[in-house]
Scaffold this active site. Structure first.
Site, PDB file in Angstrom:
ATOM      1  N   ASN A   9      -4.941 -48.835  55.663  1.00 30.92           N
ATOM      2  CA  ASN A   9      -3.481 -48.834  55.615  1.00 30.92           C
ATOM      3  C   ASN A   9      -3.049 -50.299  55.606  1.00 30.92           C
ATOM      4  O   ASN A   9      -3.123 -50.969  56.623  1.00 30.92           O
ATOM      5  CB  ASN A   9      -2.951 -48.101  56.857  1.00 30.92           C
ATOM      6  CG  ASN A   9      -1.448 -48.215  57.016  1.00 30.92           C
ATOM      7  OD1 ASN A   9      -0.747 -48.641  56.096  1.00 30.92           O
ATOM      8  ND2 ASN A   9      -0.940 -47.835  58.176  1.00 30.92           N
ATOM      9  N   LYS A  11      -0.199 -51.564  55.240  1.00 31.40           N
ATOM     10  CA  LYS A  11       1.141 -51.799  55.809  1.00 31.40           C
ATOM     11  C   LYS A  11       1.970 -52.729  54.900  1.00 31.40           C
ATOM     12  O   LYS A  11       1.807 -52.692  53.683  1.00 31.40           O
ATOM     13  CB  LYS A  11       1.019 -52.318  57.244  1.00 31.40           C
ATOM     14  CG  LYS A  11       0.163 -51.371  58.111  1.00 31.40           C
ATOM     15  CD  LYS A  11       0.259 -51.624  59.581  1.00 31.40           C
ATOM     16  CE  LYS A  11      -0.607 -50.618  60.332  1.00 31.40           C
ATOM     17  NZ  LYS A  11      -0.503 -50.750  61.765  1.00 31.40           N
ATOM     18  N   HIS A  94       3.333 -41.886  60.386  1.00 33.17           N
ATOM     19  CA  HIS A  94       2.734 -43.040  61.061  1.00 33.17           C
ATOM     20  C   HIS A  94       3.634 -43.453  62.228  1.00 33.17           C
ATOM     21  O   HIS A  94       4.859 -43.351  62.138  1.00 33.17           O
ATOM     22  CB  HIS A  94       2.562 -44.205  60.074  1.00 33.17           C
ATOM     23  CG  HIS A  94       1.752 -45.308  60.668  1.00 33.17           C
ATOM     24  ND1 HIS A  94       2.297 -46.247  61.490  1.00 33.17           N
ATOM     25  CD2 HIS A  94       0.422 -45.577  60.591  1.00 33.17           C
ATOM     26  CE1 HIS A  94       1.330 -47.061  61.902  1.00 33.17           C
ATOM     27  NE2 HIS A  94       0.185 -46.687  61.367  1.00 33.17           N
ATOM     28  N   GLU A  96       4.649 -46.180  63.242  1.00 31.83           N
ATOM     29  CA  GLU A  96       5.690 -47.167  62.918  1.00 31.83           C
ATOM     30  C   GLU A  96       6.887 -46.477  62.263  1.00 31.83           C
ATOM     31  O   GLU A  96       8.036 -46.889  62.434  1.00 31.83           O
ATOM     32  CB  GLU A  96       5.092 -48.284  62.039  1.00 31.83           C
ATOM     33  CG  GLU A  96       4.201 -49.194  62.882  1.00 31.83           C
ATOM     34  CD  GLU A  96       2.995 -49.768  62.166  1.00 31.83           C
ATOM     35  OE1 GLU A  96       2.986 -49.830  60.937  1.00 31.83           O
ATOM     36  OE2 GLU A  96       2.039 -50.155  62.875  1.00 31.83           O
ATOM     37  N   GLU A 166      -3.778 -41.667  66.322  1.00 32.13           N
ATOM     38  CA  GLU A 166      -3.541 -43.092  66.522  1.00 32.13           C
ATOM     39  C   GLU A 166      -2.729 -43.301  67.798  1.00 32.13           C
ATOM     40  O   GLU A 166      -1.492 -43.215  67.768  1.00 32.13           O
ATOM     41  CB  GLU A 166      -2.774 -43.674  65.326  1.00 32.13           C
ATOM     42  CG  GLU A 166      -3.501 -43.527  64.013  1.00 32.13           C
ATOM     43  CD  GLU A 166      -3.069 -44.579  63.000  1.00 32.13           C
ATOM     44  OE1 GLU A 166      -3.939 -45.258  62.456  1.00 32.13           O
ATOM     45  OE2 GLU A 166      -1.851 -44.732  62.775  1.00 32.13           O
ATOM     46  N   GLY A 172      -2.719 -52.262  66.421  1.00 33.03           N
ATOM     47  CA  GLY A 172      -2.410 -53.673  66.212  1.00 33.03           C
ATOM     48  C   GLY A 172      -2.427 -54.497  67.492  1.00 33.03           C
ATOM     49  O   GLY A 172      -1.981 -55.640  67.520  1.00 33.03           O
ATOM     50  N   SER A 212      -6.761 -50.397  66.162  1.00 32.14           N
ATOM     51  CA  SER A 212      -7.696 -51.508  66.389  1.00 32.14           C
ATOM     52  C   SER A 212      -9.152 -51.131  66.121  1.00 32.14           C
ATOM     53  O   SER A 212     -10.054 -51.608  66.801  1.00 32.14           O
ATOM     54  CB  SER A 212      -7.528 -52.080  67.796  1.00 32.14           C
ATOM     55  OG  SER A 212      -6.212 -52.596  67.966  1.00 32.14           O
TER      56      SER A 212
HETATM   57  P1  PGA Z   1      -4.636 -51.293  63.338  1.00 30.69           P
HETATM   58  O1  PGA Z   1      -3.634 -50.247  62.637  1.00 30.69           O
HETATM   59  O2  PGA Z   1      -6.014 -50.965  62.824  1.00 30.69           O
HETATM   60  O3  PGA Z   1      -4.152 -52.641  62.912  1.00 30.69           O
HETATM   61  O4  PGA Z   1      -4.533 -51.077  64.820  1.00 30.69           O
HETATM   62  C1  PGA Z   1      -3.981 -48.906  62.449  1.00 30.69           C
HETATM   63  C2  PGA Z   1      -2.820 -48.138  61.866  1.00 30.69           C
HETATM   64  O5  PGA Z   1      -1.680 -48.343  62.331  1.00 30.69           O
HETATM   65  O6  PGA Z   1      -2.976 -47.326  60.923  1.00 30.69           O
END
Ligand code: PGA
Length: 249
Positions: A9, A11, A94, A96, A166, A172, A212
């Site tokens: 992803n 982003k 997601h 976010e 997640e 992140g 992460s």
């Molecule tokens: P990350 O993001 O690997 O940077 O923690 C994962 C995601 O939000 O899909």
């Protein structure tokens, strides 16, 4: 045996030319790789990346889409437009989108059904906030997001759905759920799917971990019985950091 599904992803990163460069490298590095793969660039890079991954073992994903097929929805992107660019998979719900852009379960469910009705695969993201985990509500939140996200989805369409667990506090942040903690939630989500669709469907369901995930922890996470892949953000932005995860067996 469930096959690992390793997805990047990207982003809101990369211009179209940067995205093409990474996609080109990944096509080369993952050719003949053991797993199912997807990369999800920004909308602005989908057209260019589509041409790079066409006919390869890497699926083209989008990071979101509108609840509606077309119409007066300023700033949104529709399922028809995604399909037109060769998109095969869409990430929905997601964290976010849920927490920054206030998408609720009803909206996400509408998108899930619309995507499936147009033959797209869906990666449905679920996961709890830190305060929800700390107050013992992780399972309850994941169950609710799973049930509401999949409401009205037929057993036949479920085959085109992947769930990504997640935990929001791990995205992140560099904090990863331990393989044991993640596996426990994955097993729980599988039980919810069994309750909704039966054991055979639950046994087939691919449940990715996201938060992460990186080369250093991927093998331990993927070794767990109920963890069937990863939805990777930060570590998906370079071939060097994505490849070791993508090649895990
Ligand atoms: P990350 O993001 O690997 O940077 O923690 C994962 C995601 O939000 O899909």
């Amino acid at each position: 045996m469930r096959k690992y599904f390793i997805a990047g992803n990207w982003k809101m990163h990369k211009t179209a030319s940067e995205a093409v460069a990474l996609a080109t490298e990944l096509v080369k590095e993952l050719k003949g790789g053991p797993n199912k793969y997807m990369i999800a660039p920004s909308f602005t890079a989908l057209d260019a990346v589509s041409k790079v991954v066409k006919g390869t073992n890497i699926l083209l994903g989008a990071q979101n889409m509108s609840t509606d097929e077309q119409g007066a929805h300023t700033g949104e992107v529709s399922v028809l437009q995604l399909k037109d660019l060769g998109v095969q998979v869409v990430i929905l719900g997601h964290s976010e989108r849920r927490h920054i852009y206030k998408e609720d379960d009803a909206m996400i469910n509408k998108k899930v059904k619309l995507a499936l009705s147009h033959g797209l695969e869906v990666v449905l993201c679920v996961g709890e906030l830190l305060e929800e985990r700390e107050s013992g509500k992780a399972e309850k939140v994941c169950e609710e997001q799973t049930r509401k996200g999949l409401a009205g989805v037929s057993a036949a369409d479920l085959k085109k759905v992947t769930i990504a667990y997640e935990p929001v506090w791990a995205i992140g942040t560099g904090k990863t759920a331990t393989p044991e903690d993640a596996d426990a939630i994955h097993a729980f989500i599988r039980k919810v799917i069994a309750d909704m669709y039966g054991k055979a469907a639950a046994d087939e369901m691919i449940i990715q971990y996201g938060g992460s995930m990186k080369a250093e922890n991927a093998a331990a996470l993927l070794a767990k019985e109920n963890i069937d892949g990863g939805l990777i953000g930060g570590a998906a932005l370079k071939a060097d950091t994505f490849k070791p995860i993508a090649l895990c067996k």
